[in-house]
Design a protein around this motif. Structure first.
Motif, mmCIF file in Angstrom:
data_model
loop_
_atom_site.group_PDB
_atom_site.id
_atom_site.type_symbol
_atom_site.label_atom_id
_atom_site.label_comp_id
_atom_site.label_asym_id
_atom_site.label_seq_id
_atom_site.Cartn_x
_atom_site.Cartn_y
_atom_site.Cartn_z
ATOM 1 N N ARG A 1 0.750 -1.120 -0.055
ATOM 2 C CA ARG A 1 0.135 -0.185 0.118
ATOM 3 C C ARG A 1 0.703 1.192 -0.112
ATOM 4 O O ARG A 1 0.342 2.233 -0.789
ATOM 5 C CB ARG A 1 -1.023 -0.012 1.385
ATOM 6 N N TYR A 2 1.754 1.197 0.958
ATOM 7 C CA TYR A 2 2.957 2.275 1.062
ATOM 8 C C TYR A 2 3.493 2.634 -0.435
ATOM 9 O O TYR A 2 3.457 3.971 -0.897
ATOM 10 C CB TYR A 2 3.932 2.210 1.986
ATOM 11 N N ALA A 3 4.026 1.447 -1.041
ATOM 12 C CA ALA A 3 4.640 1.842 -2.135
ATOM 13 C C ALA A 3 3.884 2.455 -3.294
ATOM 14 O O ALA A 3 3.987 3.217 -4.064
ATOM 15 C CB ALA A 3 5.166 0.554 -2.769
ATOM 16 N N ASP A 4 2.461 1.919 -3.147
ATOM 17 C CA ASP A 4 1.576 2.308 -4.225
ATOM 18 C C ASP A 4 1.039 3.783 -4.113
ATOM 19 O O ASP A 4 1.156 4.303 -4.729
ATOM 20 C CB ASP A 4 0.158 1.451 -3.976
ATOM 21 N N LEU A 5 0.949 4.145 -2.818
ATOM 22 C CA LEU A 5 0.790 5.705 -2.423
ATOM 23 C C LEU A 5 1.857 6.501 -2.980
ATOM 24 O O LEU A 5 1.743 7.580 -3.420
ATOM 25 C CB LEU A 5 0.567 5.608 -0.858
ATOM 26 N N CYS A 6 3.186 6.052 -2.752
ATOM 27 C CA CYS A 6 4.254 6.711 -3.107
ATOM 28 C C CYS A 6 4.528 6.959 -4.687
ATOM 29 O O CYS A 6 5.124 7.947 -4.879
ATOM 30 C CB CYS A 6 5.806 6.169 -2.455
#
Lengths: 164, 262
Positions: free
Chosen positions: B191-196
């Motif tokens: 999720r974090y990578a996607d948001l970034c």
């Protein structure tokens, strides 16, 4: 109570301002500015007669209060004026509720306290996130304008610091 | 099921091995007992620790929730950890959504019980809280603390058991804390990578996943805000995660804080 927006009636979506940008879009722009180093966002749509400028408020960046009064004649008045002219307002970095402490115990600061630049002096809670508020300058806390648990708006002055 | 048996230490080597290559979870620091994982990560962050730092423990002796609320520790039976993040591409409220969704999905994957979210980020099973999430931010970093009740029972504390539960109580078996930790880190990292990387599309996908799990929506609720309270129907959430409450007088109020009590 918290009231960013209250509207009457049965609308299922936030009301649209006549500008052509809805509340959600404006909030997104504010979020973008909060999460970046951008100081100002300007939106212009000539066909709609729209011009919107979002500018990072002076208080949160530690700007000085404007000195728009003459100095008094006696020392006391001069000192008071000097204090006012250099006082730094610390503004709320976002909409939420003011927390005077991080652990629901002793307030982080009180009027008269000496603080260093970057020291945690309060927090704003929103969506269960505790957003720390740091002193933008070193100095002495001269005033706390909100109370623990009080809802605050974006940019609202929370505390005043007299720089060292 | 009771809380009297001694528990094996968390197998952090297994967690570390299974999460190699993730952005979140390294370095991994483990303490058999610590005051508060969030507090420790904040200290390390101020000393310049890099994003991804994970502190795990078997026992928090001074664990805390929001505004200093006590956190009941079940030594060796909970998943208690804090992550250091330094997001620059999105505001922290997306971490509220990402963490709650990742926890709920991990619970369903490992414990095979349905998990919902009470606005904004209390993860529930059987209508009772199983996970507390404490997010603290500064201008430079975010500390994401997660406390998940995995094994043991809260049945010895009826008042607490009415409000909270453990996954073991909910699914009737002892669970691997390591499996939950690995699942959680992988999902959170994704999720974090996607948001970034993916901006608006990632935010909208995350918000949809979070909104879809909100058990609060459609219900008549009371929000406790300090000494005061407001009531109404929780109609929806807006783009920033704020709750849209239809009050009894017909007005709609946008709420960013408060405890949903019903």
């Amino acid at each position: 109570m918290v009231r960013e927006r209250a509207e009457r009636g049965g609308e299922a979506t936030p009301s649209q301002p006549s500008s052509g940008l809805n509340i959600a879009e404006i909030r997104q722009l504010i979020s973008l500015m909060e999460s970046s180093d951008i100081d100002e966002i300007s939106v212009e749509r000539e066909s709609e007669g729209l011009k919107l400028v979002l500018r990072r408020p002076a208080p949160s960046s530690g700007a000085l209060l404007e000195d728009d009064e003459d100095f008094g004649e006696d020392d006391f008045a001069a000192d008071a004026e000097k204090s006012k002219s250099t006082a730094v307002e610390v503004g709320a970095p976002l909409v939420g509720v003011f927390r005077a402490s991080m652990k629901n115990d002793k307030p982080l600061v009180a009027p008269g306290d000496i603080v260093r630049e970057g020291q945690i002096i309060a927090a704003i809670e929103a969506l269960n996130v505790l957003n720390e508020v740091e002193a933008s300058v070193a100095g002495r806390i001269t005033d706390i304008l909100v109370t623990d648990g009080q809802p605050v708006e974006y940019g609202q002055t929370l505390l005043v610091i007299e720089p060292a | 099921m009771d809380n009297s048996e001694s528990q094996p230490r968390l197998d952090v080597a297994a967690i570390h091995a299974a999460t190699q290559g993730l952005r979140l979870g390294a370095p991994l620091l483990y303490f058999p007992a610590i005051g508060s994982t969030n507090t420790h990560v904040m200290e390390l962050a101020r000393e310049g620790a890099a994003e991804g730092l994970l502190v795990m423990t078997d026992e928090q002796t001074a664990g805390r929730g929001r505004i200093g609320r006590a956190w009941k520790s079940l030594p060796g039976r909970q998943l208690e950890c804090s992550l250091l993040l330094r997001p620059t591409a999105f505001p922290p409220h997306f971490l509220v959504m990402a963490s709650a969704v990742a926890v709920a999905e991990s619970i369903e994957a490992v414990a095979d019980v349905q998990a919902g979210i009470k606005w904004p980020n209390d993860v529930q099973v059987d209508g009772r809280k199983v996970c507390g999430i404490l997010i603290e931010t500064t201008s430079d970093f975010v500390v994401l603390g997660i406390g998940l009740n995995v094994n043991g029972t809260l049945a010895d504390d009826p008042a607490l058991a009415a409000l909270a539960t453990t996954l073991a109580d909910a699914c009737g078996r002892t669970l691997s804390r390591e499996a939950l930790a690995i699942e959680l880190l992988q999902r959170l990292d994704a999720r974090y990578a996607d948001l970034c990387a993916n901006g608006t599309a990632a935010r909208e996908a995350l918000r949809a996943a979070w909104r879809g799990r909100l058990v609060t929506l459609g219900r008549r609720v009371t929000l406790l805000q300090g000494e005061a309270s407001i009531s109404g129907v929780a109609e929806d959430v807006d783009e920033s995660g704020a709750l849209l409450l239809r009050r009894n007088d017909g007005t709609r109020q946008t709420v960013t804080w408060g405890d949903v009590s019903s």
